[in-house]
Design a protein around this motif. Structure first.
Motif, short mmCIF file in Angstrom:
data_model
loop_
_atom_site.label_atom_id
_atom_site.label_comp_id
_atom_site.label_asym_id
_atom_site.label_seq_id
_atom_site.Cartn_x
_atom_site.Cartn_y
_atom_site.Cartn_z
N UNK A 181 34.09 36.05 44.89
CA UNK A 181 35.14 35.15 45.36
C UNK A 181 36.29 34.99 44.39
N UNK A 182 35.98 34.89 43.10
CA UNK A 182 37.04 34.72 42.09
C UNK A 182 37.94 35.96 42.05
N UNK A 183 37.34 37.14 42.15
CA UNK A 183 38.15 38.36 42.16
C UNK A 183 39.01 38.46 43.42
N UNK A 238 48.70 48.27 40.02
CA UNK A 238 47.59 49.15 39.64
C UNK A 238 46.99 48.68 38.32
N UNK A 239 47.84 48.43 37.34
CA UNK A 239 47.39 47.97 36.02
C UNK A 239 46.72 46.60 36.15
N UNK A 240 47.37 45.69 36.88
CA UNK A 240 46.84 44.33 37.02
C UNK A 240 45.49 44.33 37.71
N UNK A 241 45.35 45.08 38.79
CA UNK A 241 44.11 45.03 39.57
C UNK A 241 42.94 45.68 38.85
N UNK A 242 43.22 46.65 38.01
CA UNK A 242 42.16 47.16 37.14
C UNK A 242 41.68 46.04 36.22
N UNK A 243 42.64 45.21 35.75
CA UNK A 243 42.28 44.07 34.91
C UNK A 243 41.45 43.03 35.63
N UNK A 244 41.70 42.86 36.93
CA UNK A 244 40.94 41.89 37.73
C UNK A 244 39.52 42.39 37.99
N UNK A 245 39.38 43.67 38.25
CA UNK A 245 38.11 44.21 38.76
C UNK A 245 37.11 44.59 37.68
N UNK A 246 37.59 44.83 36.44
CA UNK A 246 36.70 45.41 35.44
C UNK A 246 36.72 44.65 34.13
N UNK A 247 35.62 44.78 33.39
CA UNK A 247 35.52 44.24 32.04
C UNK A 247 36.36 45.10 31.10
N UNK A 248 36.62 44.59 29.91
CA UNK A 248 37.44 45.33 28.94
C UNK A 248 36.83 46.69 28.60
N UNK A 299 40.91 30.81 56.56
CA UNK A 299 41.19 32.24 56.42
C UNK A 299 40.65 32.76 55.07
N UNK A 300 40.85 31.97 54.02
CA UNK A 300 40.34 32.37 52.71
C UNK A 300 38.82 32.51 52.76
N UNK A 301 38.18 31.55 53.40
CA UNK A 301 36.72 31.57 53.50
C UNK A 301 36.23 32.75 54.31
N UNK A 302 36.92 33.07 55.41
CA UNK A 302 36.55 34.22 56.22
C UNK A 302 36.67 35.52 55.42
N UNK A 303 37.73 35.65 54.66
CA UNK A 303 37.90 36.84 53.83
C UNK A 303 36.77 36.99 52.83
N UNK A 304 36.37 35.87 52.23
CA UNK A 304 35.27 35.94 51.27
C UNK A 304 33.97 36.32 51.96
N UNK A 305 33.77 35.82 53.17
CA UNK A 305 32.56 36.16 53.91
C UNK A 305 32.53 37.64 54.28
N UNK A 306 33.68 38.20 54.60
CA UNK A 306 33.74 39.63 54.90
C UNK A 306 33.28 40.46 53.71
#
Length: 255
Positions: free
Chosen positions: A69-71, A159-169, A87-94
């Motif tokens: 959910x945080x990501x 692209x750079x930002x979302x790699x930062x959101x999805x992965x550890x350092x 809508x936010x909750x539905x997206x998280x459930x998906x």
């Protein structure tokens, strides 16, 4: 979105700059795609992989990921300003229905093309009324803005930002190292290890006993009903919206 002050962007950018020896322009040849859980559940992965190949992209990185959910909030934070809580909750459930696939792709045809921007163009709009015919979402038969199968980073900054959101350092270092090595070798063929992994994932998804196979309108609204049942709260507003969707065969814009 202005990413410069974003903490995810700053951390990922610092690592990219170090690993890529100050040549961020390398990233213009690469793109990020999130294959959402509905692609797996509705068994659309094989079609998507063919579309990627037909449009001169190769996949150099693939990871199964349970996006939390945080990501989700961080990835699309600029989209939530005018969104309802429902809508936010539905997206998280998906995203709880199955794993996602995080892909790093390389565009191997036109080196002057910015890969992330081109892939986003090919993806097509989530709005069916303005979606380009022949786009990925058109071919995958995305029937509304909730079930849209894939996400792509809009440009190099995202692209750079979302790699930062999805992965550890540590993972970020590995990804940029992989990109740097791939760029240096000028690879134009998809790695055999990735081909084997994707084949296994695709075959497993076809064998899976998924409760919801997206074969028609009724299946989709049964699917919506299942999401509603998974929301363990008494929310009359969301029940009203989903009931309206069931009756009118269209997702309400109120969501």
């Amino acid at each position: 979105m202005n990413c410069v002050k974003d903490v995810f962007f700053k951390n990922s950018f610092r690592i990219a700059n170090k690993v890529l020896t100050n040549d961020i322009s390398i990233l213009s040849s690469y793109a990020l795609m999130i294959v959402k859980p509905e692609t797996i559940v509705f068994q659309k992965l094989g079609i998507l992989l063919k579309l990627i190949k037909m449009n001169d992209f190769i996949i150099i990185y693939c990871k199964k990921e349970n996006i939390n959910g945080a990501q989700i909030i961080s990835l699309w934070e600029w989209s939530w300003d005018n969104a309802t809580i429902e809508r936010i909750l539905l997206n998280q459930k998906l995203f709880e229905l199955s794993y996602s696939l995080v892909l790093i792709l390389k565009y191997v045809w036109n080196k002057n093309c910015i890969a992330s921007e081109y892939l986003t163009f090919l993806k097509g709009s989530s709005n069916i009324e303005i979606r380009e015919k022949g786009s990925f979402r058109d071919i995958l038969k995305s029937s509304n803005f909730l079930i849209n199968f894939i996400h792509t980073s809009d440009d190099v900054e995202n692209f750079i930002r979302e790699i930062g959101v999805l992965f550890s350092s540590d993972e970020i270092i590995d990804i940029y190292t992989l990109i740097f090595n791939d760029y240096e070798k000028q690879n134009t063929a998809q790695p055999k290890s990735i081909c084997r992994l994707l084949k296994t994932i695709k075959n497993d998804s076809l064998k899976a006993n998924n409760k919801f196979i997206f074969n028609g309108e009724k299946d989709f609204y049964d699917f919506l009903e299942n999401i509603k049942n998974k929301i363990n709260i008494e929310d009359h507003y969301i029940n009203h919206l989903l009931s309206k969707a069931q009756n009118n065969k269209v997702i309400s814009n109120d969501l």
